[in-house]
Motif scaffolding. Structure first.
Motif, PDB file in Angstrom:
ATOM      1  N   GLY A 204       0.804  -1.225   0.000  1.00  0.00           N
ATOM      2  CA  GLY A 204       0.000   0.000   0.000  1.00  0.00           C
ATOM      3  C   GLY A 204       0.829   1.264   0.000  1.00  0.00           C
ATOM      4  N   LEU A 205       2.101   1.165  -0.417  1.00  0.00           N
ATOM      5  CA  LEU A 205       2.994   2.322  -0.343  1.00  0.00           C
ATOM      6  C   LEU A 205       2.486   3.494  -1.176  1.00  0.00           C
ATOM      7  CD1 LEU A 205       5.621   3.427   0.800  1.00  0.00           C
ATOM      8  CD2 LEU A 205       6.826   2.441  -1.152  1.00  0.00           C
ATOM      9  N   THR A 206       1.982   3.202  -2.362  1.00  0.00           N
ATOM     10  CA  THR A 206       1.474   4.277  -3.219  1.00  0.00           C
ATOM     11  C   THR A 206       0.317   5.005  -2.541  1.00  0.00           C
ATOM     12  OG1 THR A 206       2.112   3.052  -5.208  1.00  0.00           O
ATOM     13  CG2 THR A 206       0.512   4.829  -5.475  1.00  0.00           C
ATOM     14  N   THR A 207      -0.590   4.252  -1.952  1.00  0.00           N
ATOM     15  CA  THR A 207      -1.729   4.861  -1.251  1.00  0.00           C
ATOM     16  C   THR A 207      -1.249   5.706  -0.076  1.00  0.00           C
ATOM     17  OG1 THR A 207      -3.129   2.990  -1.864  1.00  0.00           O
ATOM     18  CG2 THR A 207      -3.892   4.379  -0.054  1.00  0.00           C
ATOM     19  N   LEU A 208      -0.269   5.193   0.668  1.00  0.00           N
ATOM     20  CA  LEU A 208       0.261   5.951   1.806  1.00  0.00           C
ATOM     21  C   LEU A 208       0.872   7.271   1.347  1.00  0.00           C
ATOM     22  CD1 LEU A 208       1.978   3.085   3.850  1.00  0.00           C
ATOM     23  CD2 LEU A 208      -0.164   4.241   4.378  1.00  0.00           C
ATOM     24  N   LYS A 209       1.569   7.236   0.208  1.00  0.00           N
ATOM     25  CA  LYS A 209       2.164   8.464  -0.325  1.00  0.00           C
ATOM     26  C   LYS A 209       1.087   9.448  -0.767  1.00  0.00           C
ATOM     27  CE  LYS A 209       6.673   7.859  -0.160  1.00  0.00           C
ATOM     28  NZ  LYS A 209       7.558   8.808   0.563  1.00  0.00           N
ATOM     29  N   VAL A 210       0.054   8.937  -1.424  1.00  0.00           N
ATOM     30  CA  VAL A 210      -1.020   9.800  -1.913  1.00  0.00           C
ATOM     31  C   VAL A 210      -1.673  10.560  -0.765  1.00  0.00           C
ATOM     32  CG1 VAL A 210      -3.327   9.805  -2.952  1.00  0.00           C
ATOM     33  CG2 VAL A 210      -1.479   8.490  -4.011  1.00  0.00           C
ATOM     34  N   TYR A 211      -1.916   9.873   0.350  1.00  0.00           N
ATOM     35  CA  TYR A 211      -2.597  10.489   1.484  1.00  0.00           C
ATOM     36  C   TYR A 211      -1.630  11.021   2.546  1.00  0.00           C
ATOM     37  CZ  TYR A 211      -6.897   8.607  -0.438  1.00  0.00           C
ATOM     38  OH  TYR A 211      -7.957   8.328  -1.258  1.00  0.00           O
ATOM     39  N   SER A 212      -0.330  11.054   2.198  1.00  0.00           N
ATOM     40  CA  SER A 212       0.695  11.565   3.117  1.00  0.00           C
ATOM     41  C   SER A 212       0.636  10.870   4.475  1.00  0.00           C
ATOM     42  CB  SER A 212       0.527  13.078   3.302  1.00  0.00           C
ATOM     43  OG  SER A 212       0.669  13.744   2.063  1.00  0.00           O
ATOM     44  N   ALA A 213       0.328   9.576   4.427  1.00  0.00           N
ATOM     45  CA  ALA A 213       0.236   8.794   5.665  1.00  0.00           C
ATOM     46  C   ALA A 213       1.466   7.929   5.876  1.00  0.00           C
ATOM     47  CB  ALA A 213      -1.017   7.922   5.632  1.00  0.00           C
TER      48      ALA A 213
END
Length: 582
Positions: A204-213
């Motif tokens: 889920g790294l891409t998702t984490l980057k998108v949401y700055s999480a």
């Protein structure tokens, strides 16, 4: 620490354990002959003041013993490797086969990361258990008894003291075993949790980057890593302390044996050669048990891994019948399904999908569309009611016949790294070049593949070097090659470009008549030409019929269709024309 169930899982390893024990014991006998020969030679030299006659024979015997011990050591190492190979060949397939029998829903009951850890490091730890610990366990019982028999005629006191000191090492092992078992269980818990977090964060790294999480996840993972480090240090501390105790016993016992041997010589109770031989052999009383203690900690780690492995292997498997499922209509009567046993995801569904029919399932998100697809495809098995294919109840059919009967193409169909050719051959291993090119042409992917080097075009993991639409077309091409009687398309056109969506839907529509087709689609415009549309709400079948019939009913389906048309064509005429046609 003998686990009978674990040993029974790998019966092929028993001969290698036996051979290694015998090799170690014969090596000990050769060592006994070696040191007695050396001691006797020294005695003769001291008595005669020069190299005594027959010394050459003694050197030959000593040299022969050294060569024998060398080859037996090599042979013993070979048995260790063979035992390890048996463990890998038996346990890793057992884990894989269990996951395969559990089906695609195994992740609901056992984490993927933990399964990977078991098949990797867990099996490696058990290699040490079988290849080193078990043989050493039996040899450690045999070696002190052998030396006791050798020492008793020379000095009963020395023999008795050395033999009685030996159990102090296993006593130390037993003392730490309870603590070690609890600590190693915590170690594996922390290791598995860290592995789960790592795998989830990578995926889920891409998702984490998108949401700055990503920073928050990074902090949480650092905390888990620190916890794992602390548990690991506790394990190492426990191992170091127990090794220190065993070393004190081994070296202290050896020193005591040497002192008693010297005392017996001074008192005239034993010859010089006998005293020297006992001094040289005193350490052998403890070396076998000391080596056992060294393998003990790794074996305990393996035992902790085996507990988790047995937890996986003991999971109840979906009931599988022995009947062969044949192609035919799909009959659903009072079908209900629940994930947690409390709330139904599907409730009281009834419908019949004729052979060769083109049916669609629609409804708002969470209504049970994909759950129905999972139940029909066999991914979810604990349904209530009746679901028959070709007149045979699904739960009574064999998994093999079900897999040959149904192919599912989802929005995230997995594509392995390799090449376009290897991916397509998964659908039909005996397909020739022309068949592969034809199926690529059908999904409008042939020109692109040829421009990239042809069928041997390399694919990265999950085909990440393809666009979303290209991945779906390739997944569809693979499914078409299988040529199964029933196809289920579960949101197969989700999250792709309009051109790819139209190409894929065109291929799906072409299957009508020759194959039974069930389409789950959030976009209702894709299923307007279906023979019948099943409209679900909260897991219940609320409406069914053709698109035109459902539009005339002016119920939930019609409202959802108009809402989608308004979103896709705000203020446009296309939605109005669809309603007029209806």
């Amino acid at each position: 620490m003998i686990n009978k169930r674990l040993i029974a899982m790998v019966p092929e390893v028993k001969p290698f354990i036996f051979k290694k024990v015998v090799a170690s014991w014969v090596s000990l006998l050769a060592g006994i002959v070696l040191w007695f020969t050396v001691a006797k030679t020294l005695e003769q030299v001291l008595e005669e003041g020069a190299v005594a006659q027959g010394t050459g024979t003694a050197f030959l015997v000593a040299g022969g013993c050294i060569v024998i011990r060398f080859f037996l050591t090599r042979l013993s190492a070979g048995y260790t490797h063979q035992a390890a190979a048996c463990v890998k060949a038996r346990l890793r397939p057992a884990i894989y086969d269990k996951l395969r029998r559990l089906g695609s829903s195994y992740t609901d009951r056992f984490p993927t990361a933990e399964a990977v850890q078991l098949a990797g490091e867990g099996v490696e730890q058990l290699e040490t258990y079988f290849g080193n610990y078990l043989p050493q366990f039996f040899y450690a019982m045999l070696a002190p008894l052998t030396l006791l028999i050798v020492f008793l005629p020379l000095s009963p006191l020395t023999a008795a003291v050395l033999f009685l000191c030996v159990p102090l090492i296993p006593a130390a092992i037993i003392a730490v075993q309870r603590v070690a078992k609890r600590l190693l269980r915590k170690y594996w818990d922390a290791y598995a949790n860290l592995g789960d977090s790592f795998l989830e964060n990578i995926q889920g790294l891409t998702t984490l980057k998108v949401y700055s999480a990503d920073q928050a996840r990074h902090k949480a993972m650092n905390e888990e890593a620190e916890h794992f480090r602390k548990v690991t240090m506790k394990v190492l501390t426990m191992q170091l302390n127990s090794v220190t105790i065993m070393d004190l016993v081994a070296y202290g016992g050896t020193a005591l044996g040497s002192i008693l041997s010297g005392r017996a010589f001074l008192l005239g109770q034993v010859s010089f050669a006998g005293a020297v031989a006992m001094i040289l052999l005193a350490s052998e009383f403890f070396l076998a048990m000391r080596a056992l203690g060294s393998f003990f900690h790794v074996a305990m780690n393996g035992m902790a891994a085996s507990e988790r492995m047995f937890r996986l292997l003991d999971l109840t498997e979906p009931e599988e019948g022995g009947k062969t499922l044949e192609n035919g209509p799909i009959s659903i009567q009072e079908l209900s399904f629940s994930y947690d046993g409390r709330k139904d995801a599907l409730s009281g569904l009834e419908c019949t999908i004729p052979q060769g029919g083109f049916f669609a399932v629609s409804g708002r998100s969470g209504c049970g569309k994909s759950t129905l697809a999972a139940v029909i495809s066999g991914a979810q098995t604990h349904y209530r009611g009746s679901l028959q294919i070709g007149g045979t109840e699904l739960r009574e059919g064999s998994a093999e016949s079900l897999r040959s009967l149904i192919t599912v193409v989802s929005f995230n169909s997995y594509i392995f790294g390799g090449s376009v050719r290897s991916t397509l051959l998964e659908g039909r291993p005996d397909a020739d070049e022309s068949a592969l090119q034809e199926v690529l042409r059908r999904v409008n992917l042939l020109d692109f593949v040829q421009s990239q080097g042809g069928l041997d075009m390399p694919l990265m993991e999950r085909a990440s070097n393809l666009s979303g639409g290209q991945r779906q077309r390739l997944a569809l091409a693979r499914a078409l090659l299988k040529d199964s009687p029933i196809y289920i398309f579960d949101e197969a056109t989700s999250n792709i470009d309009a051109e790819s969506e139209e190409d894929i839907m065109g291929v799906i529509r072409s299957l009508k008549g020759r194959h039974t087709v069930l389409v789950i689609s959030h976009r209702l415009a894709n299923v307007t030409d279906a023979d019948k549309i099943l409209y679900l709400e909260h897991g219940r079948l609320c409406e069914s019929g053709s698109h035109n019939a459902l539009m005339r009913m002016d119920g939930g389906y019609a409202a959802l269709f108009r809402a989608q048309q308004e979103l896709e064509h705000p203020g446009g005429k296309e939605g109005e024309e669809c309603e007029e046609t209806a």
